[in-house]
Design an enzyme around this catalytic site. Structure first.
Site, PDB file in Angstrom:
ATOM      1  NE  ARG A 147      -4.140  -1.940   2.215  1.00 20.58           N
ATOM      2  CZ  ARG A 147      -4.193  -2.791   3.086  1.00 20.58           C
ATOM      3  NH1 ARG A 147      -3.073  -2.771   3.886  1.00 20.58           N
ATOM      4  NH2 ARG A 147      -4.938  -3.784   3.171  1.00 20.58           N
TER       5      ARG A 147
ATOM      6  CE  LYS B 103      -1.761  13.516 -14.421  1.00 22.30           C
ATOM      7  NZ  LYS B 103      -2.421  13.711 -15.561  1.00 22.30           N
TER       8      LYS B 103
ATOM      9  CD  GLU C  11       5.387  16.246 -23.067  1.00 19.35           C
ATOM     10  OE1 GLU C  11       5.041  17.149 -22.554  1.00 19.35           O
ATOM     11  OE2 GLU C  11       4.860  15.079 -23.514  1.00 19.35           O
TER      12      GLU C  11
ATOM     13  CE  LYS D  75       4.287  16.959 -14.745  1.00 22.66           C
ATOM     14  NZ  LYS D  75       4.242  15.623 -15.220  1.00 22.66           N
TER      15      LYS D  75
ATOM     16  CD  GLU E  18      -5.155  15.759 -15.128  1.00 22.10           C
ATOM     17  OE1 GLU E  18      -4.985  14.652 -14.994  1.00 22.10           O
ATOM     18  OE2 GLU E  18      -4.992  16.282 -16.354  1.00 22.10           O
TER      19      GLU E  18
ATOM     20  NE  ARG F  98      -0.566  16.608 -12.512  1.00 17.60           N
ATOM     21  CZ  ARG F  98       0.095  15.870 -12.073  1.00 17.60           C
ATOM     22  NH1 ARG F  98       0.267  15.636 -10.648  1.00 17.60           N
ATOM     23  NH2 ARG F  98       1.037  15.091 -12.584  1.00 17.60           N
TER      24      ARG F  98
ATOM     25  CG  ASN G 226      -3.503  16.684 -20.399  1.00 21.15           C
ATOM     26  OD1 ASN G 226      -2.373  15.964 -20.253  1.00 21.15           O
ATOM     27  ND2 ASN G 226      -4.421  16.588 -19.395  1.00 21.15           N
TER      28      ASN G 226
ATOM     29  CG  HIS H  16      -0.179  15.830 -24.022  1.00 24.36           C
ATOM     30  ND1 HIS H  16       0.393  17.052 -24.082  1.00 24.36           N
ATOM     31  CD2 HIS H  16       0.334  14.725 -23.537  1.00 24.36           C
ATOM     32  CE1 HIS H  16       1.705  16.603 -23.864  1.00 24.36           C
ATOM     33  NE2 HIS H  16       1.846  15.513 -23.550  1.00 24.36           N
TER      34      HIS H  16
ATOM     35  CG  HIS I 234      -3.089  11.153 -25.425  1.00 25.84           C
ATOM     36  ND1 HIS I 234      -3.644  11.909 -24.280  1.00 25.84           N
ATOM     37  CD2 HIS I 234      -1.750  11.176 -25.292  1.00 25.84           C
ATOM     38  CE1 HIS I 234      -2.735  11.810 -23.230  1.00 25.84           C
ATOM     39  NE2 HIS I 234      -1.490  11.601 -23.919  1.00 25.84           N
TER      40      HIS I 234
ATOM     41  CG  HIS J 231       4.133  10.878 -25.617  1.00 29.21           C
ATOM     42  ND1 HIS J 231       2.791  10.785 -25.626  1.00 29.21           N
ATOM     43  CD2 HIS J 231       4.465  11.926 -24.664  1.00 29.21           C
ATOM     44  CE1 HIS J 231       2.111  12.030 -24.669  1.00 29.21           C
ATOM     45  NE2 HIS J 231       3.501  12.527 -24.185  1.00 29.21           N
TER      46      HIS J 231
END
Lengths: 377, 377
Positions: free
Chosen positions: B130, B152, B194, B235, B245, B249, B253, B256, B260, B275
């Site tokens: 955990r 993330k 990026e 960032k 997010e 946040r 993107n 993106h 994507h 990517h």
């Protein structure tokens, strides 16, 4: 957000965790009323219900009906009943089911079932889209007083139980006390071991109350609601003080180090020993071991054993059907338990009824000696 | 806790997240120095290093040596290189590896590799027991400026990328800028998309600086460290304002949603499009679409395209090798993207260089019309 008013035969216990705070509603009829309770708190959501075959047959239609009445669309994911469902295999199956339903982060995963379903569904809710909302509808006594409260979720692996998981608090817990009427006597009793545990941790008056009132807790009615609410309040207090188990939360493991070792020793065979029964024996052993270490009076251990025995729970290694592994194998299982810190044994011990504490440095030789004394062979 | 002193050619960026705050150290030689940096911050731990075959061959021995020098025992888990490693299969393999090494909650999982390894290892660290401690040693530019910062973590499923994961902040990030010298030109360029993105989100001066200084960023030296540090700072600011997010946040993107969809359209075939390349095209499309919606000047879109083209990145759908699916299929991929809220399209749009914002209610008909205009067939 509108707050639904609790019916007069319902109790609400609040778990205080800042922005992750939530209510536990306790009382009869909450499965049928779940749609309204959820709609009053979580605005405009859809849901995936995760349940097992046994519970789904009893309660899934009535839950879905209540959700539909409030305009909550739901999909259901029904898994096999039993501890084996807490696996990577079923985690993947359930996660795919939630994604298949195209649910989003603000939507909810609802666990409808006992501890196994709650632990698995909570873990699913925590990992799908990096965290969805989560509602617990626990249908066993064990789940109502223990696993549905506090945010521990997880699955088992070959290395042990609950070794993979997350802390993910529910947004709401609905403990329908009428659902407990369909439990077998054995399953209810097993859950009762966790109820008694809260008295033994730090509520001696509650333990004394249970000694007098346990038959009414088993029968149902106000005493049952009272026992469940007190248990949830006890757990909520500990969790609020130490959400991620860096300290005090370990007290909730009273009886569990011995208990987990016994479950491992029978290969998690529920026909021989279910979790609550292992905890019952573990609670007695923890008091006996504390007496052996001259921390508590042997009278306290006798009192614990007498009460759990009166209820019909096993209280000694000899009460387990079939052969047990030798003491050094039991010791090996204890050392495997995750409450081992940097090679030293951490145990929850006690100075008497309701006076438990965390001991960080228990010599394993003492534990082994104790197990040899207690071993029936 | 003793704090290791940064060498003069190193920069430290602090990510402020209360009790989850951490340092990003940026500079050459940090892999060799990782043992000392980790030992100075995380007392008495052992570690599991998760890496891929390509990176392990280059850097695993030197990392292990440095850890051993500080008395940190380490085990290593080496997985295949490539996006396919971000799967349940390898999650399970790595989690078992960590449990096999009998590591405890206070011990660390160390990610040594690019974004794939960082995302996977971070997810492993978040779910084993955990939640274990986690150290990022990103070895690609993309990982150093983006995926290693902000917590993330996750894996892919048949339903899409990063749909299963957790927010789990590292305790330390060590960005060894010398490691970037072993990247292919194509991989470095992809990461650069990026870097440029941070200028376009809200740092117009940084974008202008990049237009002048990009050749030095590619060559190495102080300009490279400066660009990486500014990216990490950008960032870190966004993450500190919105860790999970719920709002701001999503600005990260920018480019993106289109990106994507393009990755999905080529079936995540890295030979056709990686990517960062998809993000480069996505950045241009986001500016062009904003101009089409009369939000920004078409000159800004031309300026973005000119810079990314100068660097050698693709900037239009026609720059992708091979056939692309029809516009309505691309639209379907956009609607599949997880930044869709309650059926409406959420896009990061812009009012000009460094003036991006979140638009919650973009009509899909406009997006489809735009894709038809931009489609090369």
């Amino acid at each position: 957000m509108t707050k639904a008013v609790a019916a007069p035969d319902r109790t609400c216990v609040r778990v205080e965790l800042g922005e992750r705070s939530y209510d536990i509603l306790i009382g009869p009829g909450l499965i049928a009323d779940a749609g309204a309770q959820i709609a009053a708190r979580l605005n405009g959501i859809n849901a995936a219900i995760i349940s097992d075959e046994t519970v789904a047959e009893l309660y899934l239609p009535i839950l879905r009906e209540g959700l539909a009445r409030e305009g909550i669309e739901s999909t259901d994911i029904v898994l096999p009943a039993g501890e084996k469902t807490k696996s990577f295999e079923h985690l993947i199956e359930a996660a795919h089911g939630v994604l298949e339903a195209r649910l989003e982060r603000g939507d909810a995963v609802i666990a409808l079932g006992g501890g196994v379903i709650g632990d698995l569904a909570g873990f699913v809710a925590s990992v799908v889209r990096r965290g969805m909302r989560f509602v617990q509808i626990p249908t066993s006594l064990l789940a109502q007083v223990d696993s549905s409260v506090g945010g521990k979720t997880g699955i088992n692996t070959g290395h042990g139980k609950n070794l993979i998981g997350a802390f993910h608090q529910p947004a709401l817990v609905l403990a329908d006390t009428a659902a407990l009427d369909t439990l077998s006597e054995r399953e209810f009793r097993a859950g009762y071991a966790e109820v008694a545990k809260y008295g033994l941790i730090d509520r001696p008056d509650f333990f004394a109350w249970l000694e007098d009132n346990w038959p009414q807790v088993f029968t149902g009615g106000p005493a049952r609601i009272e026992a469940i609410a007190t248990s949830c309040r006890a757990k909520a207090d500990v969790v609020a003080a130490d959400e991620r188990e860096n300290g005090k939360r370990a007290l909730l493991n009273l009886g569990h180090t011995f208990g987990h070792a016994l479950e491992a020793a029978v290969g998690y065979d529920g026909r021989r020993l279910v979790h609550g029964e292992a905890v019952a024996i573990g609670l007695v052993l923890a008091h006996e071991f504390s007496a052996r270490m001259n921390l508590a009076s042997p009278d306290d251990a006798r009192r614990v054993a007498a009460h759990l025995k009166a209820v019909g729970l096993p209280t000694a290694l000899g009460d387990i059907d079939g052969d047990l592994p030798a003491p050094d194998i039991l010791m090996h299982h204890i050392a495997q338990d995750k409450k081992v810190k940097r090679g030293k044994l951490t145990f929850v011990l006690t100075r008497g009824i309701g006076q438990s504490f965390i001991a960080d440095d228990v010599p394993s030789s003492e534990v082994l000696g104790f197990l040899k004394e207690k071993h029936p062979q």
